[in-house]
Design a protein around this motif. Structure first.
Motif, short mmCIF file in Angstrom:
data_model
loop_
_atom_site.label_atom_id
_atom_site.label_comp_id
_atom_site.label_asym_id
_atom_site.label_seq_id
_atom_site.Cartn_x
_atom_site.Cartn_y
_atom_site.Cartn_z
N CYS A 111 20.42 54.49 37.01
CA CYS A 111 20.62 53.11 37.46
C CYS A 111 21.93 53.04 38.23
O CYS A 111 22.78 53.94 38.15
CB CYS A 111 20.63 52.13 36.29
SG CYS A 111 21.88 52.47 35.04
N SER A 112 22.09 51.98 38.99
CA SER A 112 23.31 51.78 39.76
C SER A 112 23.68 50.31 39.72
O SER A 112 22.83 49.44 39.46
CB SER A 112 23.13 52.24 41.21
OG SER A 112 22.09 51.52 41.84
N LEU A 113 24.92 50.03 39.99
CA LEU A 113 25.44 48.67 39.93
C LEU A 113 26.38 48.47 41.10
O LEU A 113 27.29 49.28 41.32
CB LEU A 113 26.19 48.45 38.60
CG LEU A 113 26.85 47.10 38.38
CD1 LEU A 113 25.83 45.99 38.38
CD2 LEU A 113 27.62 47.10 37.07
N ARG A 145 19.61 43.55 35.39
CA ARG A 145 20.64 43.36 36.42
C ARG A 145 22.03 43.70 35.89
O ARG A 145 23.03 43.27 36.45
CB ARG A 145 20.61 41.93 36.97
CG ARG A 145 19.27 41.54 37.58
CD ARG A 145 19.31 40.17 38.18
NE ARG A 145 20.23 40.11 39.31
CZ ARG A 145 20.45 39.02 40.03
NH1 ARG A 145 19.82 37.89 39.73
NH2 ARG A 145 21.30 39.03 41.05
N HIS A 146 22.10 44.42 34.76
CA HIS A 146 23.36 44.95 34.24
C HIS A 146 24.38 43.83 34.06
O HIS A 146 25.43 43.77 34.72
CB HIS A 146 23.90 46.04 35.16
CG HIS A 146 22.85 46.98 35.65
ND1 HIS A 146 22.00 47.65 34.80
CD2 HIS A 146 22.47 47.35 36.89
CE1 HIS A 146 21.17 48.41 35.51
NE2 HIS A 146 21.43 48.23 36.78
N TYR A 199 30.23 45.85 31.54
CA TYR A 199 28.85 45.72 32.00
C TYR A 199 27.93 46.47 31.05
O TYR A 199 28.27 47.56 30.57
CB TYR A 199 28.69 46.27 33.42
CG TYR A 199 29.58 45.62 34.44
CD1 TYR A 199 29.21 44.43 35.06
CD2 TYR A 199 30.81 46.18 34.78
CE1 TYR A 199 30.03 43.82 36.00
CE2 TYR A 199 31.63 45.58 35.72
CZ TYR A 199 31.24 44.40 36.32
OH TYR A 199 32.06 43.80 37.24
N CYS A 219 27.23 41.27 33.16
CA CYS A 219 28.63 41.32 32.74
C CYS A 219 28.73 40.61 31.39
O CYS A 219 28.44 39.42 31.28
CB CYS A 219 29.52 40.64 33.77
SG CYS A 219 31.25 40.53 33.27
N LEU A 270 24.44 48.33 30.84
CA LEU A 270 23.43 48.93 31.70
C LEU A 270 22.01 48.76 31.18
O LEU A 270 21.05 49.01 31.89
CB LEU A 270 23.72 50.43 31.89
CG LEU A 270 25.05 50.76 32.57
CD1 LEU A 270 25.23 52.26 32.64
CD2 LEU A 270 25.12 50.15 33.97
#
Length: 504
Positions: A415-417, A460-461, A454, A463, A456
């Motif tokens: 995954c990425s943010l 949408r990860h 955050y 906050c 994961l």
């Protein structure tokens, strides 16, 4: 307008006496003097908090009209607030104390807990937190997912000028936190006069903390009761880009923009070896199994392995761009490094000879190529079911990879943010807590002076928490071995150690 009015009056009253003209002249001169005094007074008033807000970049999701109106109002705010802050600074109290004062609840006199200074010069200030409500004055910790039905405290609230928190937010009484909650500040180190670029706790240590600054100094502290500065290591002439503790915490190896690598012996506080290079040294790591190997990434597109005992070069490996960050796996057989173009490399390393050989490269699909500021390896993650790697680039992209050790460190993006774009090289870190019901957490600094958490595992990860206390962009974050303390550093040389709440 005043001169035009006077001229019209004189033309109408042509027979005015010299006495009246002289009185008018006196009035004019006195008015000009008062105007000049007011102008000089306004020119002398310089509030750094206003300028830091005006220069602070807006986040990607902020409304331009709202940001413009807010900055305009801040620029025209009353001068009384500036003089009150100046009074606090003259009395030896800092920004945090003033912010706590203006946010105090109505029964502040009964709940106030004085802070104590442990060392001269307000370095290593101890922040005691015996009261269950004291964390509301020391550090505001915000959680977007918690139930707010527990109630709020009535307070005289003003928004911190170095924070992005909205005007409607107030310190809240918090119930049981599901993730990373904090009870406030453990201690503050503010003797450094330059930006703290990197900070780390010692290996298997809960109280040994060191941080490097852009003025070339390395500061070694203890955060145990009472916190204090143990020593300041001076030798680098430019920014300290990275450093690493040896496995027994007896030595520190540091890299710098002055093209040197220095080895420090902590028991004596002396530099025992200087290794000169041909370019800026960007990142450095001790081998986790064989501490006689010292791996250094530089701006000459190389990773160089040195012999720690002799300082001689063992081997080199050339890459496509400047090597900006790196980390070892727990076995020492792999090095993961990032370069200036945003690529991540897996490099095999022989633990006996130190020989290097590239095995894999991960190249992001992003059109904009930004330097990698963080590469951090963790041996196990419940989310991935095995070893994982965290990377962070200067444009605010966080990436979470699973690592296939049996395939020579092959990386698979899980995954990425995407965070807001950054100007400075801001770092991120894994959160040490391992639990599927609590999530997989990442902590990172930000340019709006907050520390963000955050999750994961959430959509949408989300906050889930943020810590407020810095006045300037937060650059570095680090956890101690006991997992109960988090250290963060900012662009103005302040290091805050946060105390995590106990969880069942």
């Amino acid at each position: 307008m005043a001169e035009g009015t006077i001229a019209n009056n004189s033309s109408k009253e042509g027979g005015a006496t010299e006495t009246e003209n002289s009185e008018n002249c006196v009035d004019i001169s006195s008015t000009e003097k008062e105007t000049k005094k007011i102008t000089v007074k306004k020119a002398n008033v310089k509030d750094p908090e206003i300028f830091s807000c005006l220069l602070q970049p807006a986040s990607s999701d902020s409304d331009p009209d709202y940001v413009g109106i807010r900055r305009f109002l801040l620029a025209r705010k009353a001068e009384s607030g500036f003089h009150r802050r100046l009074d606090w600074r003259c009395n030896g109290k800092g920004y945090v104390a003033y912010r706590n004062y203006i946010r105090r609840p109505r029964n502040w006199e009964n709940l106030q807990v004085p802070s104590h200074s442990s060392t001269p010069g307000n370095s290593g200030r101890w922040i005691s937190t015996p009261s269950p409500l004291s964390h509301l004055y020391e550090a505001e910790s915000w959680n977007s997912s918690r139930d707010l039905r527990s109630g709020t405290l009535t307070s005289n609230h003003r928004t911190s000028f170095s924070s992005s928190i909205s005007d409607s937010d107030r310190p809240r009484r918090r119930g049981v936190e599901h993730a990373y909650s904090f009870v406030g500040m453990h201690c503050i180190f503010d003797q450094c006069k330059a930006a703290v670029t990197v900070l780390k706790f010692g290996h298997m240590s809960s109280d040994l903390l060191a941080y490097g600054a852009s003025d070339g100094t390395l500061t070694v502290c203890t955060v145990s009761d009472p916190p204090s500065v143990m020593m300041q290591l001076k030798g680098h002439s430019k920014d300290v880009t990275d450093f690493d503790f040896s496995s027994n915490n007896q030595y520190i190896a540091s890299s710098s923009m002055d093209k040197t690598v220095r080895v420090w012996e902590l028991s004596k506080g002396l530099c025992i070896r200087v290794i000169y290079g041909v370019s800026s040294q960007m990142c450095i790591r001790f081998h986790p199994v064989n501490n006689n190997f010292l791996s250094v990434g530089n701006a000459n597109k190389e990773i160089t392995v040195f012999n720690f005992s002799t300082g001689r070069v063992i081997t080199k490996s050339v890459f496509d761009s400047e090597v900006t960050s790196m980390d070892h796996d727990h076995t020492g057989q792999l090095i993961f490094c990032g370069d200036e173009q945003g690529c991540i490399y897996s490099v095999r390393m022989d633990s006996h000879t130190g020989a290097l050989s590239r095995s894999h490269r991960y190249r992001s699909n992003s059109k904009q190529k930004c330097p990698v500021t963080t590469v951090q390896y963790r041996s196990f993650s419940l989310l991935a079911g095995g070893p994982v790697l965290l990377t962070c680039t200067q444009d605010g992209s966080l990436s979470f990879f699973s690592v296939a050790l049996e395939v020579q460190g092959y990386l698979t993006l899980r995954c990425s943010l995407k965070l807001s774009p950054r100007i400075h090289s801001i770092r991120a870190s894994f959160c040490p807590l391992l639990s599927l019901d609590k999530g997989e957490y990442i902590v990172a600094g930000s340019e709006d002076s907050n520390v963000y958490f955050y999750d994961l595992t959430r959509p949408r990860h989300t906050c889930v928490n943020k810590l407020q206390g810095h006045r300037f962009p937060v650059i570095g974050v680090a956890w101690n071995h006991g997992e109960n303390l988090l250290a963060s550093s900012d662009l103005y040389g302040v290091v805050i150690v946060w105390k995590r709440a106990k969880t069942s």
